[in-house]
Design a protein around this motif. Sequence first.
Motif, PDB file in Angstrom:
ATOM      1  N   THR A 519      43.275  23.347  32.309  1.00  0.00           N
ATOM      2  CA  THR A 519      43.063  22.872  30.946  1.00  0.00           C
ATOM      3  C   THR A 519      44.279  23.103  30.054  1.00  0.00           C
ATOM      4  N   GLY A 520      45.374  23.611  30.636  1.00  0.00           N
ATOM      5  CA  GLY A 520      46.641  23.666  29.915  1.00  0.00           C
ATOM      6  C   GLY A 520      46.891  24.905  29.094  1.00  0.00           C
ATOM      7  N   PHE A 521      46.146  25.987  29.336  1.00  0.00           N
ATOM      8  CA  PHE A 521      46.348  27.215  28.565  1.00  0.00           C
ATOM      9  C   PHE A 521      47.443  28.085  29.162  1.00  0.00           C
ATOM     10  N   ARG A 522      48.007  28.916  28.333  1.00  0.00           N
ATOM     11  CA  ARG A 522      48.842  30.020  28.787  1.00  0.00           C
ATOM     12  C   ARG A 522      47.896  31.167  29.118  1.00  0.00           C
ATOM     13  N   LEU A 523      48.068  31.776  30.276  1.00  0.00           N
ATOM     14  CA  LEU A 523      47.050  32.672  30.819  1.00  0.00           C
ATOM     15  C   LEU A 523      47.441  34.143  30.721  1.00  0.00           C
ATOM     16  N   HIS A 524      46.425  34.952  30.410  1.00  0.00           N
ATOM     17  CA  HIS A 524      46.579  36.405  30.330  1.00  0.00           C
ATOM     18  C   HIS A 524      45.474  37.047  31.169  1.00  0.00           C
ATOM     19  N   GLY A 525      45.843  37.985  32.037  1.00  0.00           N
ATOM     20  CA  GLY A 525      44.865  38.613  32.919  1.00  0.00           C
ATOM     21  C   GLY A 525      44.149  39.772  32.247  1.00  0.00           C
ATOM     22  N   ASP A 526      42.831  39.828  32.416  1.00  0.00           N
ATOM     23  CA  ASP A 526      42.025  40.850  31.768  1.00  0.00           C
ATOM     24  C   ASP A 526      41.790  42.044  32.694  1.00  0.00           C
ATOM     25  N   PHE A 527      41.229  43.106  32.131  1.00  0.00           N
ATOM     26  CA  PHE A 527      40.961  44.340  32.880  1.00  0.00           C
ATOM     27  C   PHE A 527      40.006  44.102  34.042  1.00  0.00           C
ATOM     28  N   GLY A 528      39.070  43.138  33.893  1.00  0.00           N
ATOM     29  CA  GLY A 528      38.051  42.898  34.907  1.00  0.00           C
ATOM     30  C   GLY A 528      38.575  42.323  36.203  1.00  0.00           C
ATOM     31  N   LEU A 529      39.849  41.932  36.254  1.00  0.00           N
ATOM     32  CA  LEU A 529      40.451  41.502  37.515  1.00  0.00           C
ATOM     33  C   LEU A 529      40.763  42.705  38.399  1.00  0.00           C
ATOM     34  N   ASN A 530      40.678  43.897  37.822  1.00  0.00           N
ATOM     35  CA  ASN A 530      40.833  45.157  38.569  1.00  0.00           C
ATOM     36  C   ASN A 530      42.180  45.249  39.290  1.00  0.00           C
ATOM     37  N   ILE A 531      43.255  44.876  38.595  1.00  0.00           N
ATOM     38  CA  ILE A 531      44.600  44.990  39.177  1.00  0.00           C
ATOM     39  C   ILE A 531      45.082  46.427  39.027  1.00  0.00           C
ATOM     40  N   ALA A 532      45.337  47.061  40.175  1.00  0.00           N
ATOM     41  CA  ALA A 532      45.660  48.490  40.146  1.00  0.00           C
ATOM     42  C   ALA A 532      46.842  48.852  41.032  1.00  0.00           C
ATOM     43  N   ASN A 533      47.526  47.839  41.604  1.00  0.00           N
ATOM     44  CA  ASN A 533      48.686  48.141  42.439  1.00  0.00           C
ATOM     45  C   ASN A 533      49.721  47.031  42.313  1.00  0.00           C
ATOM     46  N   SER A 534      50.921  47.317  42.751  1.00  0.00           N
ATOM     47  CA  SER A 534      52.036  46.380  42.585  1.00  0.00           C
ATOM     48  C   SER A 534      51.864  45.119  43.417  1.00  0.00           C
ATOM     49  N   TYR A 543      49.758  32.954  39.880  1.00  0.00           N
ATOM     50  CA  TYR A 543      48.796  32.032  39.270  1.00  0.00           C
ATOM     51  C   TYR A 543      49.168  31.709  37.823  1.00  0.00           C
ATOM     52  N   SER A 544      50.438  31.837  37.514  1.00  0.00           N
ATOM     53  CA  SER A 544      50.986  31.471  36.199  1.00  0.00           C
ATOM     54  C   SER A 544      50.503  32.374  35.073  1.00  0.00           C
ATOM     55  N   LEU A 545      50.041  33.567  35.394  1.00  0.00           N
ATOM     56  CA  LEU A 545      49.679  34.509  34.337  1.00  0.00           C
ATOM     57  C   LEU A 545      50.951  35.070  33.715  1.00  0.00           C
ATOM     58  N   GLU A 546      50.918  35.214  32.406  1.00  0.00           N
ATOM     59  CA  GLU A 546      52.077  35.752  31.703  1.00  0.00           C
ATOM     60  C   GLU A 546      52.053  37.267  31.667  1.00  0.00           C
ATOM     61  N   ASP A 547      50.864  37.842  31.724  1.00  0.00           N
ATOM     62  CA  ASP A 547      50.746  39.293  31.689  1.00  0.00           C
ATOM     63  C   ASP A 547      49.391  39.689  32.240  1.00  0.00           C
ATOM     64  N   ILE A 548      49.217  40.982  32.456  1.00  0.00           N
ATOM     65  CA  ILE A 548      47.959  41.474  33.012  1.00  0.00           C
ATOM     66  C   ILE A 548      47.606  42.812  32.360  1.00  0.00           C
ATOM     67  N   THR A 549      46.355  42.933  31.936  1.00  0.00           N
ATOM     68  CA  THR A 549      45.839  44.231  31.498  1.00  0.00           C
ATOM     69  C   THR A 549      45.364  44.960  32.739  1.00  0.00           C
ATOM     70  N   LEU A 550      45.974  46.071  33.034  1.00  0.00           N
ATOM     71  CA  LEU A 550      45.678  46.807  34.261  1.00  0.00           C
ATOM     72  C   LEU A 550      44.299  47.458  34.196  1.00  0.00           C
ATOM     73  N   SER A 551      43.769  47.770  35.364  1.00  0.00           N
ATOM     74  CA  SER A 551      42.486  48.467  35.457  1.00  0.00           C
ATOM     75  C   SER A 551      42.539  49.777  34.680  1.00  0.00           C
TER      76      SER A 551
END
Length: 679
Positions: A519-534, A543-551
Amino acid sequence: MELLAPAGNTESLTAALRCGADAVYIGGKSFSARQNASNFDIDEIKQAVRLCHRYGAGLHIAVNTILTDNQLDDFVSEIKKYSALSPDAFIVQDPGAAYIIKNIAPDIPLHASTQMTIHSEAGALFAKELGFSRVVISREASEKTISGISHADIETEIFIHGALCMSVSGQCYMSAMIGSRSANRGLCAQSCRLPFSPVGNPCEHCLSLKDLSLTEHIEKIKKAGVTSLKIEGRMKRPEYVAAAVTAYRSILDGKTPDTEMLEAVFSRSGFTDGYFTGKRKNMFGMRSKEDVESSASVIPQLKQLYRKERKASVLDLSISIKKEKETILTAKDSDGFSCTITDMIPESALNRPLTKDSVEKQLTKLGDTIYLQGKTNIIVDDGLSVPASVLNKMRRNAIDELYRLRENRQSSTVNADFAVTLTNRRFRSIGTSLRIRVPRYELLSPLCLEKTEYIILPIDNAEKNAHRLSDIRNRIIIEPPRFIFDEEDIIKRLKNLRVMGFEHLMCTNVAYAVSGKRTGFRLHGDFGLNIANSAAAEVISGYSLEDITLSFELKLSQAEKINAPLKTGIMAYGKFPLMLTVNCPIKNSTGCGKCRHSVTDRTGRSFSVHCTEGYTEIFNSDTVYLADKPEALKATDFITLWFTDENEKDILRIINDYTNGTDSAPDKITRGLYFRGIK
């Protein structure tokens, strides 16, 4: 459809196979989301793979915890050992774990764990693009949702029986925040089974659901196109596994199951099918004294269900006993495995020569094997003798050889040289920027807006206030629903917001990494993606995310070392969400009319409850506060302050604390897991 059974130990594995499971899922001694089960060491896994393959069944290994950077090398080592045993699938939650497995064992299928919180077609597509061949759909999905995903181009697996967590899998942080035991790391303390009440009743258990049972809906599930029927229960005893597998095997074979026995062995005041049918009343229950007594009464008879081998294949035997030639036995089973055994040259009979009947009697002694008697072809010359012991030995050797062939029916390619070597591409911002998350635009003052980079705003409030947000639309991050009931409608809403000029979208679920990009948005990853490692951060950046909020289960010392080519940040303030639920505990207990928007635990602590977009979030009783720890925040690219029940004055004060600094913290705050970590 595949009938998939749980096994927490070898006896449960045997029970599952002997009662008719098509596949079994187990966990190793580490990296499994059921760390408190007995689980299997490497030698036991080797035997488990062999036993499953003997029956023609699959063996799936759950490595479905989220990983931290200091675990990556150990995880690589474990996967190499597991892969060498040729299991039939790995069950995975962490994108970094998926990346590692695909590089080590590219021909072993990946199944996306229910911990990935996939319950929409876009979520399934995300998993497919990541290399998964199957998704385990969230337990909360309805028949309609399940059917929609199952008709997409990916295998689907759903839970049909067993315990229901109050929280959506992968989105429960209660055990971690309260007791440092993470559900996402396999150590859930089942805090939800303790007393909670919206009216202060110390005997109420308003966060405890009945067990799931879909015995009456298997035909509907079949029509929906589901690939695999999954029974929950790696923590349960073998008799439970036997009862559940037997019941669902009966249904799949067109027979009537013993549902009374199924309920007797384990239930919480009966069963529920509420999520599948959409009728979510009467879903709550606790394990009662009567339930326990009922279970004890049926255990002895359930043991009989798996006392003997199950017949899993048909065996055809052909033997040639000819004068002055070796005795030749050829065995072929109905799965296409065959072998030939040779033995002694027959002797002339002194008194009782062999007959076809006497030979057949020895060859068809198949009692304690997986084989049913098939065709026998016996050629025997007159006047010959072969001892019965020799015929029995030949039969046993043939079956042993067939077992060996079945058990080694496949081998996996293993990249033994693989190691995690991520390029040092850590994104470094100049200073740490500030973002705020608010439930309503109306809470924002001009001064708030001055001091923040982005404002995260729920989709419904952004839609309501679109005309008032015209000057700051490029700074608004739209927060879509964390649980997706109608993906088509959400995508329509997102398209409308994009047309209005909103640019940013918070990926509160993996599905938005697909639909948000489309849908053409700039994407930001939320805490619920549970990203906890490099490794996971590296994967998600693709996946074109600009940033991620870590777990927020990471310690700050771990978060600051994440090596990724995108900005990383943390939630630095707020009453963090402990549960995402699709069944409101207050509505069930008192009805919406008497809602006080909170539940209390047995100690009197109050947890606020917010309902939106058809689901409920339960927030922590204590507020995470880090404004007096500025040095600890400098290593992150951004921090987010999450406001839930603060007023405009409180919000401005807290923003000032984080932007100007403070020497002291308020009373009754917590540091979350940022310093103490998890066990």
